[in-house]
Write an enzyme that holds these catalytic residues in place. Structure first.
Site, short mmCIF file in Angstrom:
data_model
loop_
_atom_site.label_atom_id
_atom_site.label_comp_id
_atom_site.label_asym_id
_atom_site.label_seq_id
_atom_site.Cartn_x
_atom_site.Cartn_y
_atom_site.Cartn_z
N ASP A 31 -23.18 -67.15 6.56
CA ASP A 31 -24.47 -67.03 7.24
C ASP A 31 -24.22 -67.24 8.74
OD1 ASP A 31 -27.31 -67.00 7.67
OD2 ASP A 31 -27.30 -69.18 7.77
N SER A 32 -25.26 -67.01 9.52
CA SER A 32 -25.14 -67.27 10.96
C SER A 32 -25.06 -68.77 11.24
CB SER A 32 -26.35 -66.68 11.68
OG SER A 32 -27.54 -67.17 11.10
N GLY B 134 -30.63 -63.10 14.34
CA GLY B 134 -31.91 -62.40 14.20
C GLY B 134 -32.33 -61.59 15.41
N CYS C 89 -27.39 -64.26 4.47
CA CYS C 89 -28.15 -64.14 5.71
C CYS C 89 -28.93 -62.83 5.60
CB CYS C 89 -27.19 -64.10 6.90
SG CYS C 89 -27.97 -63.71 8.47
N THR D 22 -30.50 -61.16 7.96
CA THR D 22 -30.24 -60.23 9.06
C THR D 22 -28.92 -59.49 8.83
OG1 THR D 22 -31.34 -61.84 10.49
CG2 THR D 22 -30.17 -60.06 11.58
N GLU E 58 -33.73 -75.78 12.65
CA GLU E 58 -32.49 -76.33 13.22
C GLU E 58 -32.75 -77.68 13.89
OE1 GLU E 58 -29.27 -74.72 13.60
OE2 GLU E 58 -29.90 -73.13 12.23
N CYS F 230 -35.78 -64.99 5.26
CA CYS F 230 -34.80 -65.56 6.18
C CYS F 230 -34.29 -66.82 5.49
CB CYS F 230 -35.46 -65.91 7.52
SG CYS F 230 -34.39 -66.88 8.59
N THR F 231 -32.99 -67.02 5.58
CA THR F 231 -32.39 -68.11 4.81
C THR F 231 -32.90 -69.50 5.21
OG1 THR F 231 -30.57 -67.91 6.34
CG2 THR F 231 -30.28 -66.96 4.15
N HIS F 232 -33.42 -69.63 6.43
CA HIS F 232 -33.95 -70.94 6.84
C HIS F 232 -35.32 -71.23 6.21
CE1 HIS F 232 -30.87 -70.64 9.89
NE2 HIS F 232 -31.22 -71.78 10.44
#
Ligand code: DGL
Length: 273
Positions: A11-12, A44, A74, A76, A153, A185-187
């Site tokens: 992932d990012s 993103g 991810c 994106t 984050e 979105c993974t978050h």
């Protein structure tokens, strides 16, 4: 490829840990090598070419770890790079979008689905494309929520600032009377309770991480590549974590998300791959 080889997940940054967490839950026998591209986050707001270049470098790195399959954890990178890289490498590579799209289609009753994600994912129109291919009559409404990633984050998962921003982003989708919302979105699964409260109990939230882990499990079984039971027992390196920057911050975040304490994260120079 050896059955007991690890699964590569990338992932990012930390968001893909929500996918790693599901893989650990559903396939506790498997080894995992995780890479978070923390030096180059966010993905993103970057272009397709850049995301493909980054994804290739990460896949080259993960292959040095002899991974047997790769999960692009991810949205994106799945949107921009999956189609290209799955043609280029001779190992199974899956993304998170197909699984999320299929679940949303199964969940909807009124045929109106919302998708929230980064500007890249929503702008690419990939969820709409994939869902329309499966059911041309479906209506899909996308909304980019660029401030969600920095809020996660920063650890502001339950905060009035997050509530305010989420209410603004989601009001447009509420006005569309969707009954299903993809956390694209993974978050975003980490903001599930906030999003769920704002959307109301009539809206089903879809977390593609869960379905992606299921897809991976059936893929490994089908290819007879699932890990032999017990083969990773007592292996101190069962779960390995690598990042391109800020290893200690990653370790703390990963420990708060995963069922086990993460002892160490190694920093590598991804530009060398
Ligand atoms: N992991 C990214 C995604 O799922 C979100 C974070 C970023 O923009 O890099 O789209």
């Amino acid at each position: 490829m050896h059955k007991n080889a690890p699964i590569g997940v990338f992932d990012s940054g930390v968001g893909g840990l929500t996918v790693a967490r599901e893989i650990i839950r559903q396939m506790p026998e498997e080894r995992i090598v995780y890479f978070g591209d923390t030096a180059r986050l966010p993905y993103g707001s970057k272009s397709r070419d850049t995301i493909i270049r980054y994804s290739r470098q990460i896949i080259r790195f993960l292959r040095t770890m002899d991974v047997k399959a790769i999960v692009i954890a991810c949205n994106t990178a799945s949107a921009y790079a999956l189609e290209t890289v799955e043609r280029e490498y001779d190992l199974p590579i899956i993304g998170v979008i197909e699984a999320g799209a299929a679940t949303a289609l199964r969940a909807t009753r009124n045929g109106k689905i919302g998708v929230i994600g980064t500007e890249g994912t929503v702008g690419s129109g990939i969820y709409t494309e994939v869902m329309k291919k499966m059911n041309p009559d479906i209506r899909v409404y996308g909304k980019a929520c660029p401030l969600f990633v920095p809020l996660v984050e920063e650890g502001l998962l339950h905060d009035s600032v997050t509530d305010e921003i989420a209410s603004r982003y989601l009001s447009e989708l509420k006005g569309r009377f969707i009954d299903t919302l993809v956390l694209g979105c993974t978050h975003y699964p980490l903001l599930r309770s906030t999003v769920g409260r704002i959307m109301g109990s009539d809206v089903t939230l879809v977390n593609p991480a869960y379905e992606t882990a299921l897809e991976l499990k059936s893929l490994l079984e089908q290819k007879d590549m699932a890990c032999m039971p017990g083969s990773a027992d007592g292996d101190p390196d069962k779960y390995r974590f690598y990042v391109s920057d800020l290893a200690d911050k990653f370790t703390a975040f990963a420990t708060s998300i995963l069922p086990k304490q993460v002892k160490e994260t190694k920093k590598i120079d991804i530009e060398l791959y």
